[in-house]
Write a protein that holds these residues in place. Structure first.
Motif, PDB file in Angstrom:
ATOM      1  N   ARG A  91      -5.121  -6.823   6.240  1.00 16.84           N
ATOM      2  CA  ARG A  91      -3.513  -5.822   6.803  1.00 16.84           C
ATOM      3  C   ARG A  91      -2.682  -5.173   6.359  1.00 16.84           C
ATOM      4  N   PHE A  92      -2.716  -4.372   7.042  1.00 15.25           N
ATOM      5  CA  PHE A  92      -1.366  -4.079   6.863  1.00 15.25           C
ATOM      6  C   PHE A  92       0.060  -4.063   8.128  1.00 15.25           C
ATOM      7  N   GLN A  93       1.291  -4.361   7.457  1.00 16.90           N
ATOM      8  CA  GLN A  93       2.059  -4.749   7.826  1.00 16.90           C
ATOM      9  C   GLN A  93       2.902  -2.987   8.605  1.00 16.90           C
ATOM     10  N   LEU A  94       2.834  -2.666  10.112  1.00 19.86           N
ATOM     11  CA  LEU A  94       3.307  -1.720  10.146  1.00 19.86           C
ATOM     12  C   LEU A  94       4.529  -1.485  10.733  1.00 19.86           C
ATOM     13  N   PRO A  95       5.305  -0.280  11.233  1.00 22.32           N
ATOM     14  CA  PRO A  95       6.993  -0.410  11.450  1.00 22.32           C
ATOM     15  C   PRO A  95       7.409  -0.798  12.694  1.00 22.32           C
ATOM     16  N   HIS A 134       0.590   4.070   7.946  1.00 21.07           N
ATOM     17  CA  HIS A 134       0.567   3.543   6.829  1.00 21.07           C
ATOM     18  C   HIS A 134       0.128   4.033   5.788  1.00 21.07           C
ATOM     19  N   PHE A 135      -0.119   5.718   6.092  1.00 19.02           N
ATOM     20  CA  PHE A 135      -0.366   7.265   5.951  1.00 19.02           C
ATOM     21  C   PHE A 135       1.151   7.899   5.181  1.00 19.02           C
ATOM     22  N   LEU A 136       1.844   7.272   5.550  1.00 22.21           N
ATOM     23  CA  LEU A 136       3.056   7.981   5.777  1.00 22.21           C
ATOM     24  C   LEU A 136       4.430   7.656   5.220  1.00 22.21           C
ATOM     25  N   GLN A 137       4.323   5.624   4.851  1.00 21.00           N
ATOM     26  CA  GLN A 137       4.950   5.439   4.083  1.00 21.00           C
ATOM     27  C   GLN A 137       4.707   4.034   3.638  1.00 21.00           C
ATOM     28  N   THR A 138       4.972   3.700   2.650  1.00 22.63           N
ATOM     29  CA  THR A 138       4.781   2.440   1.832  1.00 22.63           C
ATOM     30  C   THR A 138       4.907   1.361   2.464  1.00 22.63           C
ATOM     31  N   VAL A 139       3.703   0.263   3.059  1.00 26.07           N
ATOM     32  CA  VAL A 139       3.899  -0.681   3.785  1.00 26.07           C
ATOM     33  C   VAL A 139       3.483  -1.902   3.155  1.00 26.07           C
ATOM     34  N   PRO A 140       3.817  -3.221   3.183  1.00 27.57           N
ATOM     35  CA  PRO A 140       3.050  -4.464   2.764  1.00 27.57           C
ATOM     36  C   PRO A 140       2.366  -4.747   3.499  1.00 27.57           C
ATOM     37  N   PHE A 153       1.298  -0.653   0.079  1.00 27.76           N
ATOM     38  CA  PHE A 153      -0.210  -0.165  -0.387  1.00 27.76           C
ATOM     39  C   PHE A 153       1.002   0.824  -0.346  1.00 27.76           C
ATOM     40  N   THR A 154       0.438   2.252  -1.239  1.00 26.47           N
ATOM     41  CA  THR A 154       1.127   3.466  -1.344  1.00 26.47           C
ATOM     42  C   THR A 154       0.327   4.610  -0.728  1.00 26.47           C
ATOM     43  N   PRO A 155       1.169   5.349   0.509  1.00 25.12           N
ATOM     44  CA  PRO A 155      -0.616   6.195   0.265  1.00 25.12           C
ATOM     45  C   PRO A 155      -0.035   7.709  -0.822  1.00 25.12           C
ATOM     46  N   SER A 156      -1.094   8.118  -0.448  1.00 27.95           N
ATOM     47  CA  SER A 156      -1.106   9.419  -0.827  1.00 27.95           C
ATOM     48  C   SER A 156      -0.833  10.645  -0.724  1.00 27.95           C
TER      49      SER A 156
END
Length: 295
Positions: free
Chosen positions: A75-79, A40-46, A26-29
């Motif tokens: 499911r967004f994989q966050l830092p 995940h609204f600040l950086q690309t995540v798996p 997921f790549t945020p705008s």
């Protein structure tokens, strides 16, 4: 749900039993951070994504009228190993506003038999619940592909950005390939697993992509009732692009272990007081335990 699905079906979900798992990113705008400070609204995540058919019947044909609305769970994989989920369906709205009415709805369906006297239990329920009547009577044609379906978050969430500004919004997930449905004739001739078979072939040719947006509530819009659909003229903020480029190497094993939870949230996103939303994790946890322990 077990009664409705003629189960239990060992190892399967009580609802949305039939599905398929993919992975991607997921790549945020640029506009995502104006709504929320979520990571995940600040950086690309798996991401890991499961598409599914409703009901607890794992052999339900994909083009069956009972196979819609379909589901998507993301499911967004966050830092630092954290995760957050989105759970949505391919219909804009929910049949009932409370968990109690949902139980009444399911019991009405389960107690309606071919020889039930008129009006049947489910007919009686629908006659007194207009949102449920609309839910079951609105045409839901079989899609060409999971990748040609739009999905809607029927529950609202509170989004907070880095400045502390808050908005209530619902997710919208739209296919970049556009929405496409089978004709009735094509649906009648479709193979039982055509959606599950088509997606790997499509992904092998290139990524499947969706635009995720947030529809913003206006003053006076109900944020705690999934039956209250907001007008299409409400503003939307684009959150980013979901790109799915790989099939799970063992979808069946992944499905059994994955437990999506719409209240598995991260800083910058909080639940509304929607009682259906707040009750979901309890039902999901029961389903997970039964799925992992039923032989």
């Amino acid at each position: 749900m077990t009664v409705l699905a003629k189960g239990p079906h060992a190892g399967y979900r009580a609802n949305h039993a039939k599905g398929i798992v993919l992975t991607g990113s997921f790549t945020p705008s640029a506009s995502a951070a104006t709504l929320s400070k979520a990571p995940h609204f600040l950086q690309t995540v798996p991401v890991t994504v499961r598409f599914s058919n409703p009901t607890g019947i794992p052999t339900l044909p994909d083009a069956s009228p009972n196979a819609s609305p379909h589901g998507i769970a993301i499911r967004f994989q966050l830092p630092e190993g954290a995760v957050t989920d989105i759970v949505s369906i391919s219909y804009n709205g929910f049949p009932v506003a409370t968990p109690e009415d949902f139980l009444l709805f399911l019991n009405a369906v389960a107690s309606t038999k071919p020889d039930s006297p008129k009006p049947t239990p489910v007919e009686q329920f629908l006659a007194t619940h207009p949102a449920a009547m609309k839910f079951v009577s609105t045409p839901k044609p079989a899609p060409v592909s999971f990748s040609t379906l739009a999905f809607y978050g029927v529950n609202a969430f509170q989004f907070t950005n880095a400045k502390g500004q808050t908005e209530y919004a619902r997710y919208r997930i739209e296919p970049l390939d556009g929405m496409k449905a089978l004709t009735p004739e094509q649906a009648s001739a479709a193979a039982p697993n055509y959606l599950m078979d088509e997606l790997p072939t499509r992904v092998a040719k290139g990524p499947v992509k969706f635009r995720i947006s947030a529809q913003i509530a206006a003053k006076g819009d109900s944020i705690n009732d999934g039956t209250a659909v907001w007008p299409d003229d409400r503003p939307q903020i684009e959150l980013g692009i979901l790109s799915l480029d790989k099939m799970s190497p063992d979808s069946a094993a992944a499905e059994k272990l994955l437990a999506f939870n719409p209240l598995l949230l991260t800083d910058g996103i909080a639940p509304s007081a929607d009682p259906v939303l707040l009750s979901r994790p309890i039902a999901y946890s029961v389903s997970v335990v039964r799925r992992l322990t039923t032989k």
